[in-house]
Design a protein around this motif. Structure first.
Motif, PDB file in Angstrom:
ATOM      1  N   ALA A   1      -4.619  12.730   1.291  1.00  0.00           N
ATOM      2  CA  ALA A   1      -2.391  12.744   2.098  1.00  0.00           C
ATOM      3  C   ALA A   1      -2.450  11.655   1.562  1.00  0.00           C
ATOM      4  CB  ALA A   1      -2.744  13.882   3.030  1.00  0.00           C
ATOM      5  N   VAL A   2      -3.181  10.296   3.028  1.00  0.00           N
ATOM      6  CA  VAL A   2      -2.743   9.372   2.764  1.00  0.00           C
ATOM      7  C   VAL A   2      -2.237   8.626   1.484  1.00  0.00           C
ATOM      8  CG1 VAL A   2      -3.239   7.368   3.933  1.00  0.00           C
ATOM      9  CG2 VAL A   2      -3.913   9.213   4.973  1.00  0.00           C
ATOM     10  N   LEU A   3      -3.225   8.747   0.181  1.00  0.00           N
ATOM     11  CA  LEU A   3      -2.982   8.254  -0.729  1.00  0.00           C
ATOM     12  C   LEU A   3      -1.951   8.720  -1.611  1.00  0.00           C
ATOM     13  CD1 LEU A   3      -4.531   6.483  -3.217  1.00  0.00           C
ATOM     14  CD2 LEU A   3      -5.735   8.421  -3.785  1.00  0.00           C
ATOM     15  N   HIS A   4      -1.845   9.806  -1.246  1.00  0.00           N
ATOM     16  CA  HIS A   4      -0.794  10.574  -1.640  1.00  0.00           C
ATOM     17  C   HIS A   4       1.048  10.422  -1.051  1.00  0.00           C
ATOM     18  CE1 HIS A   4      -1.546  14.030  -4.361  1.00  0.00           C
ATOM     19  NE2 HIS A   4      -2.606  14.483  -3.995  1.00  0.00           N
ATOM     20  N   THR A   5       0.655   9.476   0.063  1.00  0.00           N
ATOM     21  CA  THR A   5       1.749   8.832   1.235  1.00  0.00           C
ATOM     22  C   THR A   5       2.149   7.649   0.472  1.00  0.00           C
ATOM     23  OG1 THR A   5       1.302  10.572   3.231  1.00  0.00           O
ATOM     24  CG2 THR A   5       2.971   8.837   2.889  1.00  0.00           C
ATOM     25  N   LEU A   6       0.891   6.447   0.200  1.00  0.00           N
ATOM     26  CA  LEU A   6       1.512   5.472   0.281  1.00  0.00           C
ATOM     27  C   LEU A   6       1.589   5.053  -1.305  1.00  0.00           C
ATOM     28  CD1 LEU A   6      -1.649   3.601   2.300  1.00  0.00           C
ATOM     29  CD2 LEU A   6       0.489   4.602   3.312  1.00  0.00           C
ATOM     30  N   THR A   7       1.342   5.675  -2.402  1.00  0.00           N
ATOM     31  CA  THR A   7       1.240   5.833  -3.585  1.00  0.00           C
ATOM     32  C   THR A   7       2.603   6.797  -4.011  1.00  0.00           C
ATOM     33  OG1 THR A   7       0.691   8.379  -4.616  1.00  0.00           O
ATOM     34  CG2 THR A   7      -0.856   5.426  -4.020  1.00  0.00           C
ATOM     35  N   LEU A   8       4.053   7.238  -3.628  1.00  0.00           N
ATOM     36  CA  LEU A   8       5.488   7.618  -3.454  1.00  0.00           C
ATOM     37  C   LEU A   8       6.204   5.730  -3.920  1.00  0.00           C
ATOM     38  CD1 LEU A   8       6.079   9.663   0.198  1.00  0.00           C
ATOM     39  CD2 LEU A   8       5.551  10.114  -1.908  1.00  0.00           C
ATOM     40  N   ALA A   9       5.966   5.267  -4.010  1.00  0.00           N
ATOM     41  CA  ALA A   9       6.736   4.576  -4.490  1.00  0.00           C
ATOM     42  C   ALA A   9       6.474   4.009  -6.088  1.00  0.00           C
ATOM     43  CB  ALA A   9       6.754   3.247  -3.651  1.00  0.00           C
ATOM     44  N   LEU A  10       5.367   4.072  -6.051  1.00  0.00           N
ATOM     45  CA  LEU A  10       4.701   3.704  -7.172  1.00  0.00           C
ATOM     46  C   LEU A  10       5.191   4.431  -9.020  1.00  0.00           C
ATOM     47  CD1 LEU A  10       0.748   3.572  -6.844  1.00  0.00           C
ATOM     48  CD2 LEU A  10       2.512   1.666  -6.715  1.00  0.00           C
ATOM     49  N   LYS A  11       5.609   3.760  -9.891  1.00  0.00           N
ATOM     50  CA  LYS A  11       5.855   4.882 -10.720  1.00  0.00           C
ATOM     51  C   LYS A  11       4.830   5.465 -11.653  1.00  0.00           C
ATOM     52  CE  LYS A  11      10.206   1.406 -11.939  1.00  0.00           C
ATOM     53  NZ  LYS A  11      10.432   1.141 -12.624  1.00  0.00           N
ATOM     54  N   SER A  12       4.252   4.721 -11.340  1.00  0.00           N
ATOM     55  CA  SER A  12       2.651   5.423 -12.711  1.00  0.00           C
ATOM     56  C   SER A  12       1.736   6.284 -11.256  1.00  0.00           C
ATOM     57  CB  SER A  12       1.088   4.364 -12.926  1.00  0.00           C
ATOM     58  OG  SER A  12       1.404   3.400 -12.217  1.00  0.00           O
ATOM     59  N   ARG A  13       2.356   6.623 -10.923  1.00  0.00           N
ATOM     60  CA  ARG A  13       1.780   7.387  -9.088  1.00  0.00           C
ATOM     61  C   ARG A  13       0.788   8.916 -10.283  1.00  0.00           C
ATOM     62  NH1 ARG A  13       3.114  12.002  -6.142  1.00  0.00           N
ATOM     63  NH2 ARG A  13       2.483  11.633  -3.725  1.00  0.00           N
ATOM     64  N   THR A  14       0.982   8.887 -10.812  1.00  0.00           N
ATOM     65  CA  THR A  14       0.163  10.582 -11.881  1.00  0.00           C
ATOM     66  C   THR A  14      -0.923  10.103 -12.066  1.00  0.00           C
ATOM     67  OG1 THR A  14       2.783  11.656 -11.807  1.00  0.00           O
ATOM     68  CG2 THR A  14       0.742  12.601 -13.167  1.00  0.00           C
ATOM     69  N   PHE A  15      -0.500   8.849 -12.891  1.00  0.00           N
ATOM     70  CA  PHE A  15      -1.832   8.086 -13.326  1.00  0.00           C
ATOM     71  C   PHE A  15      -2.705   7.971 -11.720  1.00  0.00           C
ATOM     72  CE2 PHE A  15      -4.455   4.550 -14.783  1.00  0.00           C
ATOM     73  CZ  PHE A  15      -5.372   4.329 -15.778  1.00  0.00           C
ATOM     74  N   TRP A  16      -2.416   6.811 -11.159  1.00  0.00           N
ATOM     75  CA  TRP A  16      -3.392   6.043 -10.286  1.00  0.00           C
ATOM     76  C   TRP A  16      -4.031   7.384  -9.551  1.00  0.00           C
ATOM     77  CZ3 TRP A  16      -5.190   2.334 -10.845  1.00  0.00           C
ATOM     78  CH2 TRP A  16      -4.698   1.071 -11.450  1.00  0.00           C
ATOM     79  N   LEU A  17      -3.129   8.121  -9.688  1.00  0.00           N
ATOM     80  CA  LEU A  17      -3.653   9.309  -8.412  1.00  0.00           C
ATOM     81  C   LEU A  17      -4.670  10.821  -9.070  1.00  0.00           C
ATOM     82  CD1 LEU A  17      -0.889  11.496  -6.454  1.00  0.00           C
ATOM     83  CD2 LEU A  17      -1.987   9.767  -6.196  1.00  0.00           C
ATOM     84  N   GLY A  18      -4.545  10.536 -10.346  1.00  0.00           N
ATOM     85  CA  GLY A  18      -5.573  11.620 -11.539  1.00  0.00           C
ATOM     86  C   GLY A  18      -6.871  11.030 -11.270  1.00  0.00           C
ATOM     87  N   SER A  19      -6.461   9.586 -11.298  1.00  0.00           N
ATOM     88  CA  SER A  19      -7.284   8.175 -12.102  1.00  0.00           C
ATOM     89  C   SER A  19      -8.696   8.898 -10.712  1.00  0.00           C
ATOM     90  CB  SER A  19      -7.377   7.295 -11.982  1.00  0.00           C
ATOM     91  OG  SER A  19      -6.193   6.668 -13.879  1.00  0.00           O
ATOM     92  N   THR A  20      -7.864   8.534  -9.668  1.00  0.00           N
ATOM     93  CA  THR A  20      -8.302   8.828  -7.533  1.00  0.00           C
ATOM     94  C   THR A  20      -9.497   9.832  -7.688  1.00  0.00           C
ATOM     95  OG1 THR A  20      -7.180   7.696  -7.129  1.00  0.00           O
ATOM     96  CG2 THR A  20      -8.614   8.727  -5.909  1.00  0.00           C
ATOM     97  N   TYR A  21      -8.624  11.201  -8.461  1.00  0.00           N
ATOM     98  CA  TYR A  21      -9.805  12.723  -8.620  1.00  0.00           C
ATOM     99  C   TYR A  21     -10.417  12.632  -9.048  1.00  0.00           C
ATOM    100  CZ  TYR A  21      -6.485  14.183  -4.889  1.00  0.00           C
ATOM    101  OH  TYR A  21      -5.499  14.980  -4.019  1.00  0.00           O
ATOM    102  N   ALA A  22     -10.581  11.647 -10.569  1.00  0.00           N
ATOM    103  CA  ALA A  22     -11.716  11.991 -11.661  1.00  0.00           C
ATOM    104  C   ALA A  22     -12.447  11.370 -11.338  1.00  0.00           C
ATOM    105  CB  ALA A  22     -10.960  11.085 -12.635  1.00  0.00           C
TER     106      ALA A  22
END
Length: 325
Positions: free
Chosen positions: A264-285
């Motif tokens: 949940a913290v990661l989802h919040t701290l990446t709100l300003a990133l343009k490539s947010r979906t990529f970083w979140l997807g990579s982390t989960y993977a």
């Protein structure tokens, strides 16, 4: 009344069949076994906890009549009870009056509903993970030595069935597995209960039967006292006997709860990133494939509990106040 009984019966029968499928020994039965609470949770969230409780009673009685009392008790403790109570918590809310001075003159508005916090539900899931894991270990023995020896005999039997030439190195491997087995079981129970609750909420939301708005999962946080309880549990892990096993189970479950808040913290701290979906997807993977990187999420969740990263980030993202004339 007939519809009520039918829904409860269908949910209970589906849950019981998924739970009992483990006796077949098929690989798919393991997936069905872990998803056994799902039908009862859907009934609890979509129609009400009473449906889940009645369905759970039907299912437990049926399993007891077919397979015996141990299956009845195991189903009631590990499936029916968590499904009923977590479904009850999801629908738990209280009316909160939100009348401003300007609106006080106008017609009173509908009172807002404050729903049970997601973080506290997560803590209850951790509690059920501890309960079910410890109850499963008690079926092996009533003290640490008996539990350890029973686990070792079972694992050695499995190992020798697959590799009759097992050497002394295998004994060391088995001993390592026994040390981590209680914590690993608590982690699996924690994750499967969380997945079942999320899936059941998604199913009821898709069907339009979810009575509470979908929560903002980025804001999920555990109660402040959870960190103190975790520290105490970690300290007792270094004692010995059955108490140390209980502490290990509690530590593992609470750390997984902090791992989920770390996401949940990661989802919040990446709100300003343009490539947010990529970083979140990579982390989960990476976490799903390798497993051990979840430690980083545990650290992130603990750090947020201590330093309040999300609160600071959201406060800094707020626009500056308008200048006053």
């Amino acid at each position: 009344m007939m519809v009520f009984g039918l829904i409860a019966l269908i949910a209970g029968a589906a849950s019981a069949l998924m739970f009992a499928s483990i006796v077949s020994g098929a690989l798919i039965s393991l997936v069905l076994f872990y998803l056994a609470p799902l039908p009862l949770m859907v009934a609890a969230i979509g129609w009400g906890p009473l449906y889940a409780s009645l369905g759970g009673i039907f299912a437990a009685i049926g399993l007891g009549a077919i397979f015996g009392l141990p299956y009845c008790i195991a189903f009631a403790v590990t499936v029916a009870l968590p499904a009923w109570w977590l479904g009850h918590l999801v629908l738990l809310g209280r009316h909160v009056a939100s009348v401003t001075p300007a609106a006080a003159i106008a017609t009173p508005a509908e009172p807002d509903i404050e729903w049970y916090p997601v973080g506290r539900i997560l803590l209850w899931i951790a509690g059920f993970a501890m309960l079910t894991t410890f109850a499963a270990l008690l079926t092996l023995g009533s003290d640490a030595e008996t539990i350890t020896s029973t686990l070792k005999r079972g694992l050695m039997r499995i190992l020798r069935a697959t590799d009759p030439q097992a050497s002394g190195e295998a004994d060391q491997f088995i001993d390592a597995l026994i040390r981590i087995a209680p914590a690993a079981a608590a982690i699996v129970s924690m994750m499967t209960l969380t997945l079942n609750l999320w899936l059941s909420a998604k199913v009821t939301a898709t069907s339009g039967r979810l009575r509470r708005p979908w929560p903002d999962l980025k804001t999920a946080e555990l109660p402040a006292m959870t960190l103190a309880v975790l520290c105490i549990a970690v300290a007792f892990c270094f004692t010995g006997g059955l108490f140390a096993i209980v502490a290990q189970i509690a530590t593992a479950a609470l750390m997984m709860a902090y791992a989920l808040t770390g996401f949940a913290v990661l989802h919040t701290l990446t709100l300003a990133l343009k490539s947010r979906t990529f970083w979140l997807g990579s982390t989960y993977a990476v976490v799903v494939v390798f497993g051990w990187p979840v430690i980083a999420m545990v650290i992130l969740g603990l750090a947020d509990a201590v330093f309040g990263f999300r609160e600071r980030f959201l406060r800094n993202r707020q626009p500056p106040p308008l200048p006053t004339s």
